[in-house]
Motif scaffolding. Structure first.
Motif, PDB file in Angstrom:
ATOM      1  N   HIS A 800     -14.920  33.285  36.622  1.00  0.00           N
ATOM      2  CA  HIS A 800     -15.821  33.526  35.491  1.00  0.00           C
ATOM      3  C   HIS A 800     -17.228  33.887  35.965  1.00  0.00           C
ATOM      4  O   HIS A 800     -17.899  34.739  35.363  1.00  0.00           O
ATOM      5  CB  HIS A 800     -15.870  32.281  34.606  1.00  0.00           C
ATOM      6  CG  HIS A 800     -14.516  31.812  34.177  1.00  0.00           C
ATOM      7  ND1 HIS A 800     -13.847  32.357  33.093  1.00  0.00           N
ATOM      8  CD2 HIS A 800     -13.685  30.860  34.700  1.00  0.00           C
ATOM      9  CE1 HIS A 800     -12.677  31.746  32.955  1.00  0.00           C
ATOM     10  NE2 HIS A 800     -12.550  30.837  33.915  1.00  0.00           N
ATOM     11  N   SER A 826     -24.441  43.715  31.448  1.00  0.00           N
ATOM     12  CA  SER A 826     -23.319  43.815  30.513  1.00  0.00           C
ATOM     13  C   SER A 826     -23.628  43.275  29.124  1.00  0.00           C
ATOM     14  O   SER A 826     -23.022  43.717  28.141  1.00  0.00           O
ATOM     15  CB  SER A 826     -22.109  43.075  31.078  1.00  0.00           C
ATOM     16  OG  SER A 826     -22.379  41.688  31.194  1.00  0.00           O
ATOM     17  N   ARG A 880     -19.332  31.481  29.119  1.00  0.00           N
ATOM     18  CA  ARG A 880     -18.924  32.819  29.601  1.00  0.00           C
ATOM     19  C   ARG A 880     -18.128  33.543  28.535  1.00  0.00           C
ATOM     20  O   ARG A 880     -18.276  34.777  28.366  1.00  0.00           O
ATOM     21  CB  ARG A 880     -18.091  32.673  30.885  1.00  0.00           C
ATOM     22  CG  ARG A 880     -17.705  34.033  31.517  1.00  0.00           C
ATOM     23  CD  ARG A 880     -18.943  34.778  31.972  1.00  0.00           C
ATOM     24  NE  ARG A 880     -18.677  36.114  32.477  1.00  0.00           N
ATOM     25  CZ  ARG A 880     -18.696  37.231  31.761  1.00  0.00           C
ATOM     26  NH1 ARG A 880     -18.946  37.162  30.427  1.00  0.00           N
ATOM     27  NH2 ARG A 880     -18.476  38.399  32.299  1.00  0.00           N
ATOM     28  N   GLU A 881     -17.305  32.817  27.780  1.00  0.00           N
ATOM     29  CA  GLU A 881     -16.542  33.450  26.707  1.00  0.00           C
ATOM     30  C   GLU A 881     -17.472  33.911  25.582  1.00  0.00           C
ATOM     31  O   GLU A 881     -17.262  34.980  24.984  1.00  0.00           O
ATOM     32  CB  GLU A 881     -15.483  32.483  26.162  1.00  0.00           C
ATOM     33  CG  GLU A 881     -14.609  33.070  25.061  1.00  0.00           C
ATOM     34  CD  GLU A 881     -13.922  34.376  25.465  1.00  0.00           C
ATOM     35  OE1 GLU A 881     -13.788  35.268  24.588  1.00  0.00           O
ATOM     36  OE2 GLU A 881     -13.531  34.511  26.646  1.00  0.00           O
ATOM     37  N   ARG A 884     -18.771  37.090  26.748  1.00  0.00           N
ATOM     38  CA  ARG A 884     -17.765  38.161  26.609  1.00  0.00           C
ATOM     39  C   ARG A 884     -17.734  38.691  25.179  1.00  0.00           C
ATOM     40  O   ARG A 884     -17.495  39.886  24.957  1.00  0.00           O
ATOM     41  CB  ARG A 884     -16.387  37.642  27.028  1.00  0.00           C
ATOM     42  CG  ARG A 884     -16.265  37.389  28.538  1.00  0.00           C
ATOM     43  CD  ARG A 884     -14.817  37.159  28.955  1.00  0.00           C
ATOM     44  NE  ARG A 884     -14.734  36.875  30.382  1.00  0.00           N
ATOM     45  CZ  ARG A 884     -14.605  35.650  30.897  1.00  0.00           C
ATOM     46  NH1 ARG A 884     -14.547  34.598  30.072  1.00  0.00           N
ATOM     47  NH2 ARG A 884     -14.522  35.484  32.201  1.00  0.00           N
ATOM     48  N   GLN A 885     -17.949  37.805  24.224  1.00  0.00           N
ATOM     49  CA  GLN A 885     -18.001  38.275  22.833  1.00  0.00           C
ATOM     50  C   GLN A 885     -19.146  39.266  22.639  1.00  0.00           C
ATOM     51  O   GLN A 885     -19.005  40.248  21.901  1.00  0.00           O
ATOM     52  CB  GLN A 885     -18.165  37.081  21.889  1.00  0.00           C
ATOM     53  CG  GLN A 885     -16.956  36.168  21.823  1.00  0.00           C
ATOM     54  CD  GLN A 885     -17.203  34.953  20.943  1.00  0.00           C
ATOM     55  OE1 GLN A 885     -18.335  34.673  20.545  1.00  0.00           O
ATOM     56  NE2 GLN A 885     -16.148  34.230  20.617  1.00  0.00           N
ATOM     57  N   GLU A 887     -20.325  41.133  25.118  1.00  0.00           N
ATOM     58  CA  GLU A 887     -19.915  42.325  25.875  1.00  0.00           C
ATOM     59  C   GLU A 887     -18.938  43.183  25.074  1.00  0.00           C
ATOM     60  O   GLU A 887     -18.969  44.422  25.157  1.00  0.00           O
ATOM     61  CB  GLU A 887     -19.276  41.891  27.197  1.00  0.00           C
ATOM     62  CG  GLU A 887     -20.251  41.252  28.185  1.00  0.00           C
ATOM     63  CD  GLU A 887     -19.565  40.611  29.365  1.00  0.00           C
ATOM     64  OE1 GLU A 887     -20.228  40.476  30.417  1.00  0.00           O
ATOM     65  OE2 GLU A 887     -18.378  40.214  29.252  1.00  0.00           O
ATOM     66  N   ARG A 888     -18.063  42.530  24.287  1.00  0.00           N
ATOM     67  CA  ARG A 888     -17.080  43.257  23.490  1.00  0.00           C
ATOM     68  C   ARG A 888     -17.656  43.772  22.180  1.00  0.00           C
ATOM     69  O   ARG A 888     -16.963  44.421  21.392  1.00  0.00           O
ATOM     70  CB  ARG A 888     -15.871  42.358  23.205  1.00  0.00           C
ATOM     71  CG  ARG A 888     -15.067  41.976  24.439  1.00  0.00           C
ATOM     72  CD  ARG A 888     -13.734  41.343  24.060  1.00  0.00           C
ATOM     73  NE  ARG A 888     -13.890  40.076  23.367  1.00  0.00           N
ATOM     74  CZ  ARG A 888     -13.798  38.880  23.948  1.00  0.00           C
ATOM     75  NH1 ARG A 888     -13.576  38.798  25.254  1.00  0.00           N
ATOM     76  NH2 ARG A 888     -13.936  37.777  23.229  1.00  0.00           N
TER      77      ARG A 888
END
Length: 963
Positions: A800, A826, A880-881, A884-885, A887-888
């Motif tokens: 991660h 990112s 980290r998740e 990622r949200q 980043e997405r």
């Protein structure tokens, strides 16, 4: 005295009841699970892979067998009982005092206060920041100056910092002379002399009444009241100093300033001193919080930390450490000070003493002390003894012959009284808040065997107020905080209100890399408040301090055995002081060998900022050494090239081991040999000793000097940013140069490093207890577990957040560095954003942006359980998740739970919720938080605003709140 009857012994303690099992958080089942996760069959196999074979320790340490908590307390109690607790009237800046029980129990003995870390993450440190703001306010108002820091180490080193600051401010190119009044405390004079030598500062000690200030003088130091008790009006002398563009420093007694004209009103540029007599035990010399106050125009030059008022993301006032560009980790070899550790816990106690007593209470104490001093003086005069004619506050110098002095000393010691005895036969007596009329009568009895030719009432009628030209007329401590908490109920609630704002080890693990926030066991802490340790004066006769001598000798021996060195000095009272002392020893060694020209100090680019700052303070020129980008090791070729280039002038290499990048460098023996081959000495920064105890020893693989952070590896708690202890171990050829432990010493040693002979002596029992209870096997297992825990976290997080540096076998040492730099590209997320979001999960952030910008350095220590390690890892993975949200594109880059962290209870509960994520995500992002939630009390703090609008006192904060 320690009541040994209350300390029952337990013999043949089983493994399950040993202290090591309670100190180490990982049990056998958890260890097996972690080893299986890492792919090892045993912890020995992991150590073989992580620690280079060339340096591993083949033999067990020669330490006493581990004792249970009760056995260790009983053993140390017997040692402590060898100390003879006399009534001390020695003075010299150290006084007995009364620690209000509400402060002793709820601050000094409270892990909610003593296990917190330095308030670098200010949003979860608002409680002690407020207490330190109170301390600054108290110092500013008592000294009559405009700005004060949040404490320094002791009065002697604070005076030395004033000298260095004055030297730095001096605009006269040829000025290299610092004048010190001969009426300063002798230990202060000694510390100033020690600090001056490597900077080529000429120190002149003399009489301020006759000294002529010339253009060569850049600064002056005066004592107020003087060490012999006399009170002088320094206005004219200070004006003469200013006429020569010299900076005037006054070392002032805080309690006396309740009655005397403040230094600032006398024209002083700097005031320094100690806050010890504000409720902090003598403790054989420390720890005590020094103060440093100056004019506002010098705010960028003041050493140490300043608490300032800023605002948070909701526009509310919030506190933080201000002007951090002054910190040595940024300025490095350009820094004017290497101050890192303050004395936060002791400054908090002193500030609460001010809150407890307020203006009227402090004035009453000061007045009582002064009146008793006058009564004592009047009585001694009627008994035929000469007393100095200058006004006094709490100290008398009595003129006696050497024969009289010897007889009086014999009589006094028979009464368990300690006076100060001057070389010329004169006697000094200093009173304090514990002095009673009965004490005065007992003192008279030491000077006069018969019936007293006067009555107490007669002497009371002869008392005079402080002379008008010396008397204080200005108000102080007018802020409501010093006038609000008069009942113990209210003060207790205030203390706990502040405590509730701070995250400490009582809440969760503090995974700071290079800081080792491990368990500070209660059994280790208990002896600190024993009277047999706490009430000892640092300059009491050695015949009365046999317990301290035995404990210190044993601790020095144990630390020497653990590190592989021939000698140890416990005197440095911070890691930064240990660095300075170690380099001074190396410098002195070269000078004694006729190599005064050796002035080059090689320092890796990854080193802690105190390293280059310490080197410059010791008169060395710093040459940086490159580090490999992949593993973080020192580049051997660059080291070889520079060692050979500067071999004629090479003094030392400063190296941290394991490296600052969290790995064991395979070539450490080769590194030491390269330096030795070119005439230099190896100074090893022992900040990471927690990865070596019982496994390898710096003295065995080539280091000549090593400092240890007892507040890291050896369990002295960080106290919210201090106290610390930084002893040094040295090889046999350097032993003669260790700091001296008295005011005389010999010609070879480097002098006094701190004001007290054994530095922060009263907290040394903590490390003594730790080693005594752990024993060789326990210490070794602690190191193994620390390395295991760090490698476990590194592997859990590696998918991660990439681990930046690993050793040759893919292992880290006791800490790891994870790389967050790509997150800015990112998702516009910085390492600071992740640090603040961790607060919402109930954790203090790891060390951020050092030694590599945009990274986190994580150190779990051996004290944390597998459940706590997993909870921390799950928090980091959950954050980290969330990233990622972003980043997405599932959530806004500008408005998301990471950017908006930390979330306060008020921001979540009150008012309209406009964010694109739920209140639950903001406040309870992990399931365990619903069982126990720690709330940051302020939102993210605006650092830049606080520096642009510096406010560092309570009055300013009140005005800010009103506006």
């Amino acid at each position: 005295m320690v009541n040994l009857q209350q300390l029952p012994t337990l013999s043949n303690v089983s493994e399950d009841r040993s202290f090591a099992r309670r100190h180490i958080g990982i049990g056998d089942r958890a260890m097996a699970k972690m080893l299986a996760f890492l792919g090892y069959d045993s912890v020995d196999e992991l150590i073989e892979q992580a620690v280079p074979a060339k340096i591993r320790q083949p033999l067990e340490l020669n330490l006493p067998a581990a004792q249970s908590e009760q056995e260790a307390l009983q053993t140390l109690g017997a040692i402590a009982n060898q100390n003879q607790v006399y009534k001390n009237f020695i003075g010299m800046g150290y006084y007995d005092c009364v620690t209000p029980p509400v402060i002793q129990r709820n601050i000094l003995e409270n892990p909610g206060w003593y296990t917190a870390y330095t308030p670098y993450q200010a949003e979860i440190a608002q409680g002690r920041l407020e207490a330190l703001l109170n301390f600054q306010t108290m110092v500013i108002e008592l000294t009559g100056l405009e700005i004060a820091n949040a404490s320094l180490l002791d009065e002697g080193t604070a005076a030395a910092e004033a000298m260095a600051m004055s030297y730095g401010l001096c605009k006269k190119k040829q000025a290299n002379t610092f004048f010190v009044s001969e009426l300063c405390h002798p230990q202060t004079i000694e510390v100033v002399k020690t600090r001056a030598i490597p900077l080529d500062i000429k120190v002149i000690v003399g009489d301020h009444r006759t000294f002529e200030i010339t253009e060569a003088v850049f600064g002056v130091l005066l004592q107020y009241p003087a060490t012999d008790g006399a009170i002088f009006d320094y206005w004219d002398f200070i004006q003469k100093a200013h006429a020569q563009q010299a900076i005037a420093t006054v070392a002032a007694d805080l309690l006396s300033l309740c009655l005397l004209t403040p230094p600032g009103e006398m024209g002083a540029d700097i005031a320094v001193g100690t806050s010890q007599r504000f409720g902090v035990p003598l403790g054989y010399g420390g720890p005590h919080a020094a103060y440093f106050a100056t004019k506002e125009k010098y705010q960028r030059q003041i050493p140490g930390r300043i608490v300032g008022v800023s605002k948070d993301s909701h526009g509310q006032p919030a506190l933080r450490l201000a002007l951090q560009t002054r910190e040595q980790h940024i300025r490095r070899d350009k820094a004017t000070s290497n101050i890192c550790t303050a004395q936060v816990l002791l400054a908090v106690m002193a500030s609460m003493y001010g809150v407890y007593h307020g203006t009227e209470g402090l004035k009453a104490i000061a007045t009582q002390v002064n009146q008793l001093t006058q009564i004592l003086a009047k009585g001694l005069e009627k008994l035929g003894y000469g007393i100095g004619q200058a006004p006094v506050f709490d100290t008398l110098k009595i003129f006696t012959s050497p024969e009289q002095s010897a007889q009086i000393q014999q009589t006094a010691e028979a009464q368990h009284l300690n006076f100060r005895y001057f070389e010329d036969g004169e006697i000094g007596i200093s009173l304090d808040e514990t002095t009673t009329p009965e004490d005065i009568k007992t003192i008279w009895g030491c000077f006069h065997a018969g019936q007293l030719p006067f009555t107490w009432e007669q002497l009371e009628r002869e008392i005079h107020p402080i002379p008008a030209n010396l008397a204080r007329t200005s108000d102080f401590l007018t802020d409501p905080v010093f006038n609000r908490y008069r009942s113990e109920t209210e003060l207790l609630r205030y203390i706990h209100h502040l405590q509730s704002k701070d995250l400490s080890l009582t809440t969760s693990m503090i995974p700071l890399g290079s800081c080792t926030m491990k368990l500070n066991a209660t059994a280790e802490m208990m002896p600190v408040t024993w009277a047999s340790f706490g009430k000892m004066h640092p300059f009491a006769p050695r015949s009365q301090t046999k317990g301290y001598q035995q404990m210190c000798d044993q601790l020095e021996h144990w630390l020497a055995e653990i590190t592989g060195f021939a000698g140890v000095s416990l005197q440095p009272n911070a890691g930064s002081q240990g660095e300075y002392a170690g380099l001074q020893v190396i410098r002195q060694y070269h000078i004694k060998n006729g190599d005064r020209h050796r002035n080059i100090c090689l320092i890796p680019e990854s080193a802690h900022g105190t390293n280059p700052a310490s080197a410059v303070m010791c008169g060395f020129k710093v040459i940086p050494i490159k580090c490999c980008s992949s593993q973080g090791d020192i580049e051997l070729e660059d080291l070889k090239a520079k060692a050979e280039k500067y071999k004629d002038n090479l003094a030392a290499l400063m190296v941290t081991y394991p490296s600052t990048h969290g790995v064991f460098e395979v070539g450490i023996k080769d590194i030491c040999q390269i330096v030795h081959d070119n005439g230099g000495q190896v100074y090893l920064d022992g900040a990471n000793m927690n990865a070596m105890v019982g496994i390898c020893r710096p003295g065995d693989f080539g280091a000549d000097v090593c400092h240890l952070n007892l507040h890291k590896t050896f369990c002295i708690p960080h106290g919210g940013g201090g106290p610390g202890v930084g002893p040094i171990g040295v090889a046999a050829h350097l032993v003669p140069y260790l700091p001296k432990t008295n005011l005389e010493g010999n010609a070879e040693n480097i002098g006094l490093i701190s004001a007290a002979p054994y530095g922060s002596a009263s907290i040394l029992p903590i490390s003594w207890m730790y080693i005594a209870m752990m024993g060789t096997a326990g210490l070794t297992k602690a190191t193994q577990t620390a390395i295991l825990s760090a490698n476990y976290i590194a592997k859990r997080l590696d998918d991660h957040y990439p681990v930046l540096f690993k050793g040759t076998n893919g292992c880290v040492a006791h800490e790891c560095i994870i790389d967050l730099r790509d997150l800015r590209k990112s998702a516009e997320i910085t390492v600071e954003d992740v640090a603040k979001r961790l607060m919402d999960y109930g954790f203090h952030a790891p060390t951020i942006s050092w030694p590599v910008a945009g990274t986190m350095m994580i150190e779990p220590t051996e004290s944390e359980s597998l459940e706590e390690l997993d909870r921390f890892c799950e928090a980091m993975i959950a954050i980290r998740e969330e990233i990622r949200q972003i980043e997405r594109g599932e959530i806004s880059q500008e408005d998301n739970p990471v950017k908006n962290a930390p979330h306060t209870a008020e921001s979540v509960i009150c008012g309209e919720w406009t964010h694109p994520y739920s209140r639950e995500v903001a406040a309870y992002p992990a399931p365990w938080l619903k069982q126990h939630k720690f709330w940051a009390t302020v939102g993210r703090i605006d650092n830049a605003y606080g520096d642009r609008n510096l406010v560092c006192s309570c009055e300013g904060m009140e005005a800010y709140q009103e506006s």
